[in-house]
Design a protein around this motif. Structure first.
Motif, PDB file in Angstrom:
ATOM      1  N   SER A  57       0.822  -1.211   0.000  1.00 52.57           N
ATOM      2  CA  SER A  57       0.000   0.000   0.000  1.00 52.57           C
ATOM      3  C   SER A  57       0.861   1.269   0.000  1.00 52.57           C
ATOM      4  CB  SER A  57      -0.957   0.009   1.198  1.00 52.57           C
ATOM      5  OG  SER A  57      -0.241   0.049   2.400  1.00 52.57           O
ATOM      6  N   VAL A  58       2.141   1.114   0.297  1.00 52.52           N
ATOM      7  CA  VAL A  58       3.043   2.279   0.324  1.00 52.52           C
ATOM      8  C   VAL A  58       3.880   2.364  -0.959  1.00 52.52           C
ATOM      9  CG1 VAL A  58       5.072   3.229   1.494  1.00 52.52           C
ATOM     10  CG2 VAL A  58       3.138   2.449   2.849  1.00 52.52           C
ATOM     11  N   ALA A  59       4.280   1.200  -1.489  1.00 48.55           N
ATOM     12  CA  ALA A  59       5.178   1.190  -2.663  1.00 48.55           C
ATOM     13  C   ALA A  59       4.494   1.750  -3.899  1.00 48.55           C
ATOM     14  CB  ALA A  59       5.642  -0.242  -2.924  1.00 48.55           C
ATOM     15  N   LYS A  60       5.281   2.459  -4.695  1.00 50.86           N
ATOM     16  CA  LYS A  60       4.774   3.006  -5.960  1.00 50.86           C
ATOM     17  C   LYS A  60       5.645   2.497  -7.101  1.00 50.86           C
ATOM     18  CE  LYS A  60       3.041   7.276  -3.941  1.00 50.86           C
ATOM     19  NZ  LYS A  60       3.374   8.671  -3.653  1.00 50.86           N
ATOM     20  N   LYS A  61       5.088   2.482  -8.272  1.00 53.33           N
ATOM     21  CA  LYS A  61       5.848   2.017  -9.445  1.00 53.33           C
ATOM     22  C   LYS A  61       7.132   2.848  -9.594  1.00 53.33           C
ATOM     23  CE  LYS A  61       5.228   1.071 -14.395  1.00 53.33           C
ATOM     24  NZ  LYS A  61       5.866  -0.236 -14.396  1.00 53.33           N
ATOM     25  N   GLY A  62       8.224   2.137  -9.791  1.00 53.21           N
ATOM     26  CA  GLY A  62       9.508   2.819  -9.965  1.00 53.21           C
ATOM     27  C   GLY A  62      10.303   2.977  -8.689  1.00 53.21           C
ATOM     28  N   ASP A  63       9.722   2.575  -7.557  1.00 48.89           N
ATOM     29  CA  ASP A  63      10.454   2.691  -6.286  1.00 48.89           C
ATOM     30  C   ASP A  63      11.622   1.714  -6.222  1.00 48.89           C
ATOM     31  OD1 ASP A  63       8.826   4.641  -5.274  1.00 48.89           O
ATOM     32  OD2 ASP A  63       7.710   3.326  -3.905  1.00 48.89           O
ATOM     33  N   HIS A  64      12.647   2.136  -5.490  1.00 46.95           N
ATOM     34  CA  HIS A  64      13.735   1.223  -5.118  1.00 46.95           C
ATOM     35  C   HIS A  64      13.568   0.930  -3.633  1.00 46.95           C
ATOM     36  CE1 HIS A  64      18.072   0.568  -3.795  1.00 46.95           C
ATOM     37  NE2 HIS A  64      17.792  -0.459  -4.574  1.00 46.95           N
ATOM     38  N   ILE A  65      13.595  -0.359  -3.287  1.00 48.45           N
ATOM     39  CA  ILE A  65      13.345  -0.782  -1.902  1.00 48.45           C
ATOM     40  C   ILE A  65      14.574  -1.527  -1.368  1.00 48.45           C
ATOM     41  CG2 ILE A  65      11.865  -2.221  -0.423  1.00 48.45           C
ATOM     42  CD1 ILE A  65       9.558  -1.703  -2.364  1.00 48.45           C
ATOM     43  N   LEU A  66      14.898  -1.291  -0.116  1.00 48.37           N
ATOM     44  CA  LEU A  66      15.996  -2.024   0.530  1.00 48.37           C
ATOM     45  C   LEU A  66      15.429  -2.988   1.562  1.00 48.37           C
ATOM     46  CD1 LEU A  66      18.673   0.773   1.137  1.00 48.37           C
ATOM     47  CD2 LEU A  66      18.763  -1.094  -0.527  1.00 48.37           C
ATOM     48  N   ILE A  67      15.970  -4.198   1.588  1.00 46.71           N
ATOM     49  CA  ILE A  67      15.630  -5.153   2.651  1.00 46.71           C
ATOM     50  C   ILE A  67      16.932  -5.743   3.183  1.00 46.71           C
ATOM     51  CG2 ILE A  67      13.424  -5.709   1.542  1.00 46.71           C
ATOM     52  CD1 ILE A  67      14.580  -8.414   0.739  1.00 46.71           C
ATOM     53  N   SER A  68      16.869  -6.356   4.353  1.00 42.53           N
ATOM     54  CA  SER A  68      18.105  -6.909   4.929  1.00 42.53           C
ATOM     55  C   SER A  68      18.280  -8.376   4.549  1.00 42.53           C
ATOM     56  CB  SER A  68      18.082  -6.772   6.456  1.00 42.53           C
ATOM     57  OG  SER A  68      17.464  -7.894   7.042  1.00 42.53           O
TER      58      SER A  68
END
Lengths: 378, 78
Positions: A82-93
């Protein structure tokens, strides 16, 4: 029976939890938020009281910002998608559970987002932060990470990661599946945008309970749409919390039980819970580290979850042998392939022993006796 | 005694508001509002004695509880 699988779900639960769950089903289980008749109001009031208790435990001053889900996985999916938008870069561990990895990987497969995995297994906080910074891009908008690993007792420096996110305008989503009810969490102080947590683990609620707490500064689209007893003539979901994210009937009896679990945790105090689990975990880890033919992963980590392998026995076989002696452990990859890869457990994963406040030192000694017998029988 | 209504967005907020009033010794009742009062379907309100309405408004302000609208006299059909 010795239950050492509390990272999956805690057992036993305090008596007040199952008593209130039953009491709700027997006496006041109306549909919450749908009517103003007595049973509906009784259910809705109980749910509201649970929201209040949870908000208070996590440093949130608005009970309505607590949104109930069925477990942490649902909470994380709703939060992320619900927060992510197209084109976002996301970091996870590299310690993430599949409840984080799979939704992110699915969004990447659909070409909606891109993501990178930072190392949370660096020797110190500064190195972890440096590693995160090395992956930052202009479009890095979200960082999702666990507070405490579900396979061992490693913890992430959430406060420092929160500060880094704030500095860079990144939304921090925290998976508190293993830390809620054990470690102090304060949404504002830690700059957490959305905190996702289970009800059925260290908060001692029934299975089928989970929630997220959303900061007011985060805008989020809806994820599930449907009826919730509000603005029924409109096609759109309401724009206010918690109903914006709650569609369909909530699990009232389970939430009523969770409320008792939260009260139990608050009455004990997190420090007391932490102290006991850490002491039990230290003894368990000491036993395992000093037993020949046993390898402990992340032995330096302090807490109630210990990951190990026994030479010459696959994790599944060893766990079955413990089970024959009525000791419940979990073997395999614990839905965390990234963490297992980072810790180097190998092709069959490992065995996890995870404690709760209700375990006892004599149970650890019985575990030790059984461990020695399994090794001797090889 | 005349009754006034504070209309709220949801049952959650109605319970929050009722709890806040109760802490300040103001009695209220949660009621479901008719759609001709709310324009967009199901919503909830708090029925309060009109002579307590100003006190209630002060409590709502302090607790940052958003009231959709105040409806004057109510009758039992509300």
């Amino acid at each position: 029976m010795i239950y050492l699988d509390n990272a999956a779900t805690t057992f036993p639960k305090p008596g007040a939890v199952w008593r209130e769950t039953l009491r709700c089903m027997k006496y006041y289980c109306g549909n919450p938020g749908r009517s103003s008749h007595k049973l509906s109001l009784a259910s809705a009031t109980k749910i509201y009281e649970c929201r209040e208790a949870i908000a208070d435990l996590f440093g949130c001053d608005k009970a309505e910002n607590v949104v109930f889900t069925y477990n942490t996985t649902y909470a994380l999916n709703i939060a992320i998608k619900s927060v992510a938008k197209k084109g976002d870069h996301i970091l996870i561990s590299n310690l993430e559970h599949n409840s984080v990895l799979r939704p992110i990987a699915s969004m990447k497969e659909k070409k909606l987002i891109d993501y990178d995995i930072f190392s949370a297994t660096e020797p110190d906080t500064a190195s972890i932060l440096e590693n995160i910074e090395s992956f930052l891009r202009p479009n890095t908008r979200i960082l999702v990470c666990t507070h405490a690993s579900n396979v061992c007792s490693l913890k992430l420096p959430i406060e420092e990661i929160g500060a880094l996110c704030k500095k860079n305008g990144i939304i921090l989503i925290v998976d508190a599946a293993q830390s809620a009810g054990i470690y102090d969490i304060d949404l504002d102080n830690m700059n957490i945008g959305i905190l996702c947590a289970p009800g059925h683990k260290a908060l001692f609620g029934p299975q089928g309970t989970g929630f997220f707490i959303k900061s007011d500064r985060i805008n989020a689209d809806t994820f599930i749409e449907g009826g919730n007893g509000i603005n029924s003539l409109e096609e759109k979901m309401p724009d206010f919390l918690p109903e914006r994210f709650e569609a369909g009937t909530l699990a009232t009896p389970a939430i009523a039980g969770l409320f008792e679990g939260v009260k139990y945790v608050k009455a004990l105090g997190l420090e007391e819970i932490r102290y006991r689990e850490s002491a039990l975990g230290a003894r368990l880890s000491e036993i395992l580290q000093n037993t020949p033919k046993v390898r402990v992963y992340a032995p330096e980590a302090v807490g109630g979850t210990v990951l190990f392998n026994i030479d010459g026995a696959t994790p599944n076989r060893a766990a079955s042998e413990f089970d024959r002696e009525n000791i419940c452990l979990r073997s395999g990859f614990h839905c965390s392939p990234l963490a297992h890869a980072a810790l180097g457990t190998g092709e069959n994963g490992a065995i996890r022993a995870s404690l709760s406040f209700f375990n006892r030192f004599d149970e650890i000694e019985q575990f030790y006796k059984c461990l020695k017998e399994i090794i001797a029988a090889q | 005694m005349k009754k006034c209504i504070a209309a709220l967005n949801s049952m959650t907020m109605a319970i929050k508001a009722k709890e806040a009033l109760s802490e300040n010794a103001i009695f209220s009742n949660i009621i479901k509002l008719d759609s001709d009062m709310t324009k967009n379907g199901c919503a909830y309100g708090l029925e309060i004695q009109c002579n307590q309405l100003n006190n209630a408004k002060t409590v709502f302000g302090k607790k940052r509880i958003k009231i959709r609208e105040y409806i004057g006299e109510s009758d039992k059909n509300v």
